[in-house]
Design an enzyme around this catalytic site. Structure first.
Site, PDB file in Angstrom:
ATOM      1  N   ASP A 199      -8.688   6.744   5.091  1.00 24.42           N
ATOM      2  CA  ASP A 199      -6.695   7.050   5.048  1.00 24.42           C
ATOM      3  C   ASP A 199      -6.793   8.735   4.749  1.00 24.42           C
ATOM      4  OD1 ASP A 199      -6.931   6.831   2.909  1.00 24.42           O
ATOM      5  OD2 ASP A 199      -5.965   5.348   1.997  1.00 24.42           O
ATOM      6  N   GLU A 247       1.319  -0.202   2.426  1.00 28.19           N
ATOM      7  CA  GLU A 247       1.804  -0.218   1.539  1.00 28.19           C
ATOM      8  C   GLU A 247       2.965  -1.541   1.378  1.00 28.19           C
ATOM      9  OE1 GLU A 247       2.411   1.777  -0.566  1.00 28.19           O
ATOM     10  OE2 GLU A 247       2.779   3.925   0.032  1.00 28.19           O
ATOM     11  N   HIS A 303      -0.808  -1.573  -3.291  1.00 27.17           N
ATOM     12  CA  HIS A 303      -1.937  -1.302  -2.137  1.00 27.17           C
ATOM     13  C   HIS A 303      -2.531  -1.415  -2.575  1.00 27.17           C
ATOM     14  CE1 HIS A 303      -0.567   3.450  -2.618  1.00 27.17           C
ATOM     15  NE2 HIS A 303      -1.610   2.885  -3.035  1.00 27.17           N
ATOM     16  N   ASN A 355       1.777  -0.320  -7.054  1.00 25.71           N
ATOM     17  CA  ASN A 355       2.310  -0.889  -6.361  1.00 25.71           C
ATOM     18  C   ASN A 355       1.121  -1.811  -4.899  1.00 25.71           C
ATOM     19  OD1 ASN A 355       1.395   0.421  -3.791  1.00 25.71           O
ATOM     20  ND2 ASN A 355       3.306   1.396  -3.648  1.00 25.71           N
TER      21      ASN A 355
HETATM   22  C1  F6R Z   1      -7.165   6.176  -1.511  1.00 18.76           C
HETATM   23  C2  F6R Z   1      -6.764   4.763  -1.377  1.00 18.76           C
HETATM   24  C3  F6R Z   1      -5.266   4.808  -2.577  1.00 18.76           C
HETATM   25  C4  F6R Z   1      -6.117   4.082  -3.882  1.00 18.76           C
HETATM   26  C5  F6R Z   1      -4.767   3.846  -4.922  1.00 18.76           C
HETATM   27  C6  F6R Z   1      -5.351   4.206  -5.887  1.00 18.76           C
HETATM   28  O1  F6R Z   1      -8.355   6.122  -0.377  1.00 18.76           O
HETATM   29  O2  F6R Z   1      -6.872   4.230  -0.263  1.00 18.76           O
HETATM   30  O3  F6R Z   1      -5.335   3.191  -2.103  1.00 18.76           O
HETATM   31  O4  F6R Z   1      -7.902   3.754  -4.107  1.00 18.76           O
HETATM   32  O5  F6R Z   1      -3.793   4.461  -3.878  1.00 18.76           O
HETATM   33  O6  F6R Z   1      -5.313   5.729  -6.234  1.00 18.76           O
HETATM   34  P1  F6R Z   1      -6.002   6.610  -7.605  1.00 18.76           P
HETATM   35  O7  F6R Z   1      -7.162   5.644  -8.115  1.00 18.76           O
HETATM   36  O8  F6R Z   1      -6.259   7.661  -7.332  1.00 18.76           O
HETATM   37  O9  F6R Z   1      -5.442   5.623  -8.740  1.00 18.76           O
END
Ligand code: F6R
Length: 242
Positions: A67, A143, A138, A136
């Site tokens: 992303d 989401e 994701h 959440n």
């Molecule tokens: C980032 C991504 C997100 C993160 C998720 C957890 O490229 O795809 O899904 O993996 O938000 O983020 P952290 O590791 O910062 O808790």
């Protein structure tokens, strides 16, 4: 799903790096799907170490990131482009031409999503996808929703994701509200998936993703249907699994 509970973030990172290194050793021209955020940071650190100490060769590897924020130029320190070059890409012998991230500054986001998905398919799909998980539930920026989004698409970020990511920005008002993300189908088509979860703030999402029903309200729960998923969970994030 094969679930491994490890004692701390260091062990999670070493194990994740070893899985990625093993994938490249067995298939030097692997296509990797990569994540940003806090969780994979030390995994990248250990991959750089393995590259330096053992000569792990990235020259034939292709990468696709999950992303990117819409509206942040590559040079912006908060962009996922910047994160990836700063924490990983510039430290190993990846071929620049084989590195892919969605272009958050594309004139047409829709066209960019289509082109990104096409590029993944033209490379034969993803061999190994590394994922973190949001509080959440994701994965990527898929989401919680009423349905699973299939392919690379534009996402309107949920307020809780904006709040969780505000720690990387000077002020919450600076957090972009839109992103481009690989879709659930893009992720599910990866041949192998490694899901990483670190910290007690992820415990509930991990429990719901691994132990409860499959629902688009917890996007990571779809991974229960994937044939080859390794979940590496640090003890704090695994507290409800015991
Ligand atoms: C980032 C991504 C997100 C993160 C998720 C957890 O490229 O795809 O899904 O993996 O938000 O983020 P952290 O590791 O910062 O808790």
């Amino acid at each position: 799903m094969r679930v491994f509970i490890v004692k701390d973030y260091e062990e999670l990172s070493v194990q994740a790096a070893q899985i990625v290194a093993g994938q490249i050793y067995v298939k030097p021209n692997s296509v990797l799907g990569l994540a940003t955020g806090s969780t994979p940071l030390f995994m990248y650190h250990h991959l750089i170490r393995i590259y330096k100490e053992y000569g792990l060769d990235f020259s034939e590897v292709t990468t696709f990131n999950l992303d990117e924020y819409v509206g942040l130029p590559e040079a912006d320190k908060k962009s996922y482009h910047y994160y990836m070059y700063d924490n990983f890409f510039r430290h190993v012998n990846l071929d620049q031409k084989k590195i892919h991230l969605p272009d958050g500054m594309a004139a047409s986001v829709d066209a960019e999503c289509l082109a990104y998905e096409k590029a993944i398919q033209e490379c034969g799909g993803i061999d190994l996808q590394v994922l973190g998980i949001g509080q959440n539930g994701h994965i990527g920026f898929n989401e919680p929703d009423e349905k699973f989004e299939a392919y690379t698409h534009e996402v309107k970020l949920k307020q809780d994701t904006i709040e969780a990511n505000a720690r990387f920005f000077a002020d919450i008002s600076e957090v972009p509200t839109r992103a481009i993300s690989m879709g659930i189908k893009t992720i599910m088509q990866a041949k192998k998936v490694v899901l990483l979860a670190n910290g007690s703030n992820k415990a509930e999402a991990v429990y719901r993703a691994v132990c409860e029903g499959i629902t688009p309200e917890i996007p990571a729960s779809i991974l229960q249907l994937h044939q080859d998923v390794i979940v590496i969970i640090e003890e704090g994030a695994a507290q409800y699994l015991k």
